[in-house]
Structure formats: C-alpha cells, structure tokens
Design an enzyme around this catalytic site. Structure first.
Site, PDB file in Angstrom:
ATOM      1  N   HIS A   1      26.920 -34.677  10.281  1.00 21.33           N
ATOM      2  CA  HIS A   1      26.358 -33.594  11.263  1.00 21.33           C
ATOM      3  C   HIS A   1      25.172 -33.955  11.927  1.00 21.33           C
ATOM      4  CE1 HIS A   1      28.781 -29.795   9.503  1.00 21.33           C
ATOM      5  NE2 HIS A   1      29.578 -30.786   9.734  1.00 21.33           N
TER       6      HIS A   1
ATOM      7  N   CYS B   1      25.326 -24.998   9.919  1.00 21.80           N
ATOM      8  CA  CYS B   1      26.143 -24.463   8.457  1.00 21.80           C
ATOM      9  C   CYS B   1      25.324 -24.440   7.495  1.00 21.80           C
ATOM     10  CB  CYS B   1      27.451 -25.443   8.418  1.00 21.80           C
ATOM     11  SG  CYS B   1      26.738 -27.046   7.842  1.00 21.80           S
TER      12      CYS B   1
ATOM     13  N   CYS C   1      23.458 -27.779   6.757  1.00 25.20           N
ATOM     14  CA  CYS C   1      22.441 -28.220   7.378  1.00 25.20           C
ATOM     15  C   CYS C   1      21.310 -27.165   7.257  1.00 25.20           C
ATOM     16  CB  CYS C   1      22.944 -28.468   8.733  1.00 25.20           C
ATOM     17  SG  CYS C   1      23.714 -29.647   9.042  1.00 25.20           S
TER      18      CYS C   1
ATOM     19  N   GLU D   1      22.519 -32.514  12.751  1.00 21.80           N
ATOM     20  CA  GLU D   1      21.294 -32.000  12.239  1.00 21.80           C
ATOM     21  C   GLU D   1      20.889 -32.974  10.897  1.00 21.80           C
ATOM     22  OE1 GLU D   1      23.931 -30.231  12.655  1.00 21.80           O
ATOM     23  OE2 GLU D   1      23.584 -27.951  12.559  1.00 21.80           O
TER      24      GLU D   1
END
Lengths: 173, 173
Positions: free
Chosen positions: B71, B101, B104, B73
C-alpha cells in the site's frame, strides 16, 4: 505429525495442530534471535497449511532497522508472498509468538491469510482478542478466527525475561 | 505558503494547510502512476511538518510486487523512516489520497505519525472514520486525529475512473 487429528487439514477453526506447535517452537527461536539484538522478542513463521512448508519467517527488527514496519509478522508475510509470487495467502498459516497489533492484524486481512495462530496475548496493543478483534470484523472482505495460546507460557516468559533484564539494566537475554 | 494561517505549525488539529494541499497534489500524481501500472490509484507522501521537506512517498504496488504490504502509505512511511534514520515520525505528516485501511492506520500509530491527512473516504475498508477510528483509539500509545477531505473530489474521481475502466475492460486510465 503423528496422526490424523494432528494434521492442519483435519483441524477445526479453533484447534491448534502439531504443525502449529512445531512452527511456534521455530517462531520462539526467531524471537530469541530478536532478543540478542536488543529487540522485543517476537518471532513469526508463515507455512503452507497443507504440507507444512515454511514460506516466510521473521523477527522483530524495529530498532535494528529503524523501521516502524519491522514487526515479525509483516516481515514473515512479505517473505511468504515473495516465495509464492502472490499477495494472497489463503493457503497459509501465520504463527506468531505474540498477539498481532492492529497493523499486523490488518496485514493478515489484506493478505487473506487462511489461518492465524498466536502464543501470548498482548493486553496493551493486541488487536486479535485483547483490544479488538480486527481479523473477525464481518465488514472486512476477509476473516480469520485466531487460534491462540499455543506455547503461550514460553512466548510470554521470553517477553517477561526481556523486559525484566531491560529494567535491571543487564541488556538482552 | 502565503500567510501564517497556511503554515502547518499554526494550524489546528483539524485544519488542512496549504502544504497539505500541495502534498495531496503530489500524492495524486503518484496515484496516477499507480493507475498506469493497472494498480488501484492511491498515492501517499510523508513530509516534515515544520518545513515541508518530502521524506518519503509511494503508490499502491500490490499487484506489481505481489506484496500484500504494497500500500502507498506503508511504502511512504518506510521510506521516510529510512530517510530520517528513526522509526518515530512524530514530526511528520502523512498525506494519502484514500482513507487508510486497518493495516495502514495501525502503521500510523506504530510510527507515531504526528499528522494524518487523507482525501477520499473508503467506505469498504477505511479505518480512520468509515469502519472504525483506529488512530484515535485512546487505549493505544499514540493517537492522531485525521484531517480528511483534502482534494477529496479529485482523489475519488481518480478511483471511480479507474474502476469504471476496469469494468468496461479498457484497462487503466
């Protein structure tokens, strides 16, 4: 594995298998390695549930690597995904000595990990039974009910010894 | 930055700054790069809150890298920690086009990120207002109240266009 009730494939959702225990012993060895580096001793193994093949492993390296993502679980999950060439780990079991935090529990969901097994609870940050139950949230697109308490005393003792030695100023175990 | 009310240091916890908007435009550019790879277009930037120095950036690479941790992040946070040589990012702002999410959001807590800014909400998996408010959980050892809605329309449009093109079989944007 000594009999049919000991194989992962025949186990119920809440039952630890002989393979889980063997992998937890391996994870404990990794946690001990972490302690020798002065890291909080947590270790993790990802294995293929059907045949027990180890696909990834890791131990806490946050201080060593100055990496906020350096938890044992993330390292093991990333290694396993590289090994199988797929971010989906439905066929895998993650075994970790300490209850995963929110970050790691979220990673378990994102990686669609098939089974999650942990040793000791983490009352301060655990997100798989202590503070929340992230991996069982019905709103998320993957769920896994953790199997907990596998070799919990050994997992917890390792942590207690580590923090005791930190407080007494004698360094790692 | 055109005046005192636009600088991060003078902003309230819930106020987006001119620096946040500039960084969100940068994150949108990263999200567009993700789309060209066929990835869900999400981009993230970590900058030093005091002076706007970019310390890390990333875009979603889950499919490209076969990495469940891929991801935007996490990539940006890991890069920022490497850049500053510390896993503690209290002095930093994470700007991301989509609501983080659980994984993260947990990483934001673990990295002790000082400020969190996001664009569009994620009603299916968002853990910073939609499904839960992980970064504001008083039981955890770090908390940050997100600043949300920065360039939200542009962030959401990019995602909607991407998914529409997927459904129509024309690939990325």
């Amino acid at each position: 594995m000594t009999g049919p009730t000991d194989t992962p494939s025949s186990a119920g959702a809440g039952a630890a298998t002989a393979a889980d225990e063997a992998m937890m012993r391996r994870a404990l060895g990794l946690a001990e390695l972490a302690a020798t580096l002065g890291e909080v001793p947590v270790g993790a193994v990802v294995y293929r549930t059907a045949d027990g093949t180890v696909l990834g492993e890791g131990f806490n390296r946050r201080e060593t690597d100055n990496d906020p993502l350096g938890h044992a679980e993330l390292i093991a999950l990333s290694a396993a995904a590289r090994a199988v060439g797929d971010w989906r780990l439905n066929d895998c079991t993650l075994v970790v000595t300490l209850e995963p935090c929110a970050m790691c529990a979220g990673a378990v969901v994102n990686a669609r990990v098939g089974r999650l097994v942990f040793g000791a609870r983490d009352p301060k940050a655990g997100a798989c039974g202590s503070l929340m139950r992230l991996t069982e949230d019905a709103r998320l697109n993957h769920r896994v009910t953790p199997v907990e308490g596998v070799l919990a005393d050994a997992c917890g003792d390792l942590l207690r010894t580590f923090f005791r030695s930190l407080r007494s100023g004698t360094g790692g175990v």
